[in-house]
Scaffold this active site. Structure first.
Site, short mmCIF file in Angstrom:
data_model
loop_
_atom_site.label_atom_id
_atom_site.label_comp_id
_atom_site.label_asym_id
_atom_site.label_seq_id
_atom_site.Cartn_x
_atom_site.Cartn_y
_atom_site.Cartn_z
N ASN A 212 0.81 -1.22 0.00
CA ASN A 212 0.00 0.00 0.00
C ASN A 212 0.84 1.27 0.00
O ASN A 212 0.41 2.30 -0.51
CB ASN A 212 -0.98 -0.01 1.18
CG ASN A 212 -2.10 -1.02 0.96
OD1 ASN A 212 -2.26 -1.53 -0.15
ND2 ASN A 212 -2.84 -1.32 2.00
N ARG B 48 -7.92 -0.43 -7.47
CA ARG B 48 -8.51 0.85 -7.07
C ARG B 48 -7.46 1.93 -6.86
O ARG B 48 -7.67 3.09 -7.15
CB ARG B 48 -9.25 0.69 -5.73
CG ARG B 48 -10.55 0.05 -5.78
CD ARG B 48 -11.08 -0.09 -4.37
NE ARG B 48 -11.23 1.20 -3.68
CZ ARG B 48 -12.22 2.04 -3.85
NH1 ARG B 48 -13.21 1.73 -4.64
NH2 ARG B 48 -12.26 3.19 -3.21
N ARG C 237 -17.04 1.88 -1.35
CA ARG C 237 -15.88 2.67 -0.94
C ARG C 237 -15.94 4.04 -1.57
O ARG C 237 -15.38 4.29 -2.63
CB ARG C 237 -14.59 1.92 -1.29
CG ARG C 237 -14.46 0.66 -0.45
CD ARG C 237 -13.29 -0.19 -0.85
NE ARG C 237 -12.03 0.25 -0.32
CZ ARG C 237 -10.91 -0.44 -0.42
NH1 ARG C 237 -10.91 -1.61 -1.02
NH2 ARG C 237 -9.79 0.02 0.08
N GLN D 102 -14.16 12.24 0.10
CA GLN D 102 -13.16 13.04 0.83
C GLN D 102 -11.97 13.41 -0.07
O GLN D 102 -11.37 14.47 0.10
CB GLN D 102 -12.67 12.28 2.07
CG GLN D 102 -13.76 12.02 3.08
CD GLN D 102 -14.43 13.31 3.57
OE1 GLN D 102 -13.76 14.23 4.03
NE2 GLN D 102 -15.74 13.37 3.46
C1 UD1 Z 1 -6.55 1.79 2.42
C2 UD1 Z 1 -5.84 0.50 2.11
C3 UD1 Z 1 -6.69 -0.69 2.53
C4 UD1 Z 1 -7.09 -0.55 4.00
C5 UD1 Z 1 -7.72 0.80 4.25
C6 UD1 Z 1 -8.01 1.06 5.72
C7 UD1 Z 1 -4.51 1.06 0.19
C8 UD1 Z 1 -4.28 0.90 -1.26
N1 UD1 Z 1 -5.57 0.44 0.69
O1 UD1 Z 1 -7.74 1.80 1.63
O2 UD1 Z 1 -5.93 -1.88 2.34
O3 UD1 Z 1 -8.03 -1.56 4.30
O4 UD1 Z 1 -6.85 1.86 3.80
O5 UD1 Z 1 -6.84 0.97 6.46
O6 UD1 Z 1 -3.73 1.69 0.90
N2 UD1 Z 1 -14.15 6.81 3.20
C9 UD1 Z 1 -15.14 7.73 2.94
N3 UD1 Z 1 -14.89 8.68 1.98
C10 UD1 Z 1 -13.70 8.76 1.32
C11 UD1 Z 1 -12.71 7.82 1.59
C12 UD1 Z 1 -12.95 6.84 2.55
O7 UD1 Z 1 -16.21 7.69 3.52
O8 UD1 Z 1 -13.55 9.65 0.47
C13 UD1 Z 1 -14.38 5.76 4.25
C14 UD1 Z 1 -14.30 4.34 3.70
O9 UD1 Z 1 -15.55 3.92 3.20
C15 UD1 Z 1 -13.87 3.56 4.94
C16 UD1 Z 1 -12.97 4.55 5.68
O10 UD1 Z 1 -13.29 5.83 5.15
O11 UD1 Z 1 -14.99 3.29 5.75
C17 UD1 Z 1 -11.50 4.29 5.51
O12 UD1 Z 1 -11.20 4.16 4.13
P1 UD1 Z 1 -9.76 4.55 3.56
O13 UD1 Z 1 -8.82 4.77 4.69
O14 UD1 Z 1 -9.94 5.64 2.56
O15 UD1 Z 1 -9.34 3.25 2.80
P2 UD1 Z 1 -8.54 3.16 1.44
O16 UD1 Z 1 -7.56 4.27 1.33
O17 UD1 Z 1 -9.50 2.94 0.32
#
Ligand code: UD1
Length: 430
Positions: free
Chosen positions: A23, A93, A122, A126
């Site tokens: 990641n 993604r 997902r 944000q």
């Molecule tokens: C990254 C990791 C993934 C890990 C996750 C949480 C990478 C490539 N992937 O995913 O393996 O499981 O962090 O540690 O690094 N959310 C929103 N709006 C947004 C973005 C996120 O509501 O714009 C929510 C998501 O639905 C989730 C939470 O925030 O509930 C955390 O997601 P996020 O930290 O963004 O995960 P990823 O970056 O997609």
């Protein structure tokens, strides 16, 4: 379709070398296109997700030279195309990191909108909120995010949810904005820090990564660098839980023990012995493990990416454990597969209760996603008899030479793709 076939029952014993963090590497590779100079990145994991992203980067005109399995040289000077196709986003993604990187450097990016995935819906609101705050116009048309700006201007941004992806994506764009950006309520994961360190090594001015507030003073251009990706805490944790579940004795080498604190705390709670060294951690399980409760949280909380691995381990711990998944809504699918191996589980909403059993028994199961797939392999290694794990393409996205590393610890596991190979394995081990 390839599968893993496993003969369970052997405690895992020995040392295993952990690779670079997938990641972190994904974001760093995207950020590498933000300079016209050549960037050398090593300690890359040789896994499918990385290879797909490198194809996407080459696809927009950057030069990508793979020096060896773990090292790549990238030069973004030739980029003429700012459009990342759905073909890449669909496979991985994290290609959406090219949105922040292209917007930061070229003030323009078009990236196919990622959909949901196996672990839940997902949203990326944000990320878009952050780009808009910096002055970009962001539209969604025909399944694509189109982001454009005359210039980006630093801003005070407060994130409504703690998101790894949004923190990194907006940090990349802000690195080349005019003036000061202050990002509040950001993710503190080790890979957020690694990406900030990488950008700083290219001449960016980013402070505070690893805390709740990141301050970025934008710079006009970034320059060449050589950088080594941090070790993968999730790969390390996977082998640590494999040691626990199989009553083994495993030392994970080339790790940063500080990044593994939440995992180590849980292993100790359930009754494992854990020894920390400068860059290694040894986990010894003598059996007799007991239940615990766990809730997934952003770092430094217990990682959602380790939830299936602890879940499988808890299925073999005496007593009733509760798991609360607070990050992704759809991360308990592996428990249905685990129940087919004799686990006693009950899922209600975002909680699961797991009543430990003496033994799991080998069965044919399917990997629902990357981490859950690895967890089912741990279940197979701990179970009586033979387990076949289908859909291992998920596992190959994020674990390098998984079966080889497990075999190095005494596991009986092979990658097979035909009924004949399955029969040959079964005959060999029976
Ligand atoms: C990254 C990791 C993934 C890990 C996750 C949480 C990478 C490539 N992937 O995913 O393996 O499981 O962090 O540690 O690094 N959310 C929103 N709006 C947004 C973005 C996120 O509501 O714009 C929510 C998501 O639905 C989730 C939470 O925030 O509930 C955390 O997601 P996020 O930290 O963004 O995960 P990823 O970056 O997609």
């Amino acid at each position: 379709m390839e599968q893993y076939i496993i003969k369970g029952g052997n405690p895992l014993v020995g040392e295993v070398e952990i690779g670079g963090a997938k990641n972190a590497a994904l974001a760093i590779l995207a950020a590498a296109i933000m300079t016209d100079e050549t960037v050398l990145i090593d300690n890359l994991p040789d896994v499918n997700d990385i290879n797909v992203l490198l194809d996407a980067i080459a696809g927009i005109g950057a030069s990508v030279h793979r020096i060896d399995r773990h090292t790549v040289r990238i030069n973004g000077k030739g980029i003429t195309n700012f459009d990342i196709e759905y073909e890449y986003i669909k496979k991985i993604r994290a290609s959406y990191y090219l949105l922040g990187a292209l917007l930061g450097k070229y003030k323009k990016a078009v990236v196919a909108l990622p959909g949901g995935c196996n672990i839940g819906s997902r949203p990326i609101d944000q990320h878009l909120k952050g780009f808009r705050a910096l002055g970009a116009e962001v539209e969604i048309e025909h399944g694509k995010i189109i982001a454009e700006a005359e210039k980006l201007v630093g801003k005070h941004i407060y994130f409504d949810v703690v998101s790894v992806g949004a923190t990194i994506n907006v940090m990349m764009a802000a690195a080349m904005a005019d003036g000061l950006t202050i990002m509040e309520n950001v993710a503190k994961e080790p890979h957020v820090v690694d990406v900030a360190n990488f950008l700083n090594s290219m001449g960016a001015n980013i402070r505070g990564a690893g805390t709740d507030v990141i301050k970025i003073r934008g710079v006009r251009s970034l320059h060449r660098t050589e950088y080594s990706v941090i070790p993968d805490q999730i790969e390390a944790g996977t082998f640590m839980f494999a040691a626990a579940a199989t009553k083994g004795d495993v030392t994970v080498c080339n790790v940063i023990p500080k990044h593994l604190e939440a995992t180590i705390a849980k292993l100790v709670e359930i009754g494992c012995e854990v020894e920390e060294f400068d860059d290694a951690v040894r986990v010894v399980s003598k059996g007799g493990l007991t239940s615990t409760h766990v809730k997934t949280l952003p770092y430094p909380g217990f990682p959602t990416d380790m939830q299936p691995q602890i879940g499988v381990t808890l299925a073999l711990c005496k007593g009733t454990s509760m798991i609360t998944e607070s990050i992704f809504e759809n991360r308990f699918k592996y428990l249905d597969e685990l129940a087919r191996m004799g686990a006693c589980v009950k899922v209600e909403g975002n909680s699961a209760s797991i009543e430990g059993v003496e033994k799991l028994s080998g069965a044919r199961v399917s990997a629902p996603d990357l981490r859950a797939g690895a967890a089912l392999c741990i279940a197979g290694l701990a179970a009586d008899g033979i387990t076949i794990v289908d859909d291992i393409v998920y596992i190959q996205r994020g674990y390098e030479r998984f079966e080889e590393k497990l075999r190095g610890l005494g596991a009986v596991i092979e990658r097979v793709s035909t009924e004949r190979e399955i029969r040959r394995f079964t005959l060999k081990v029976s």
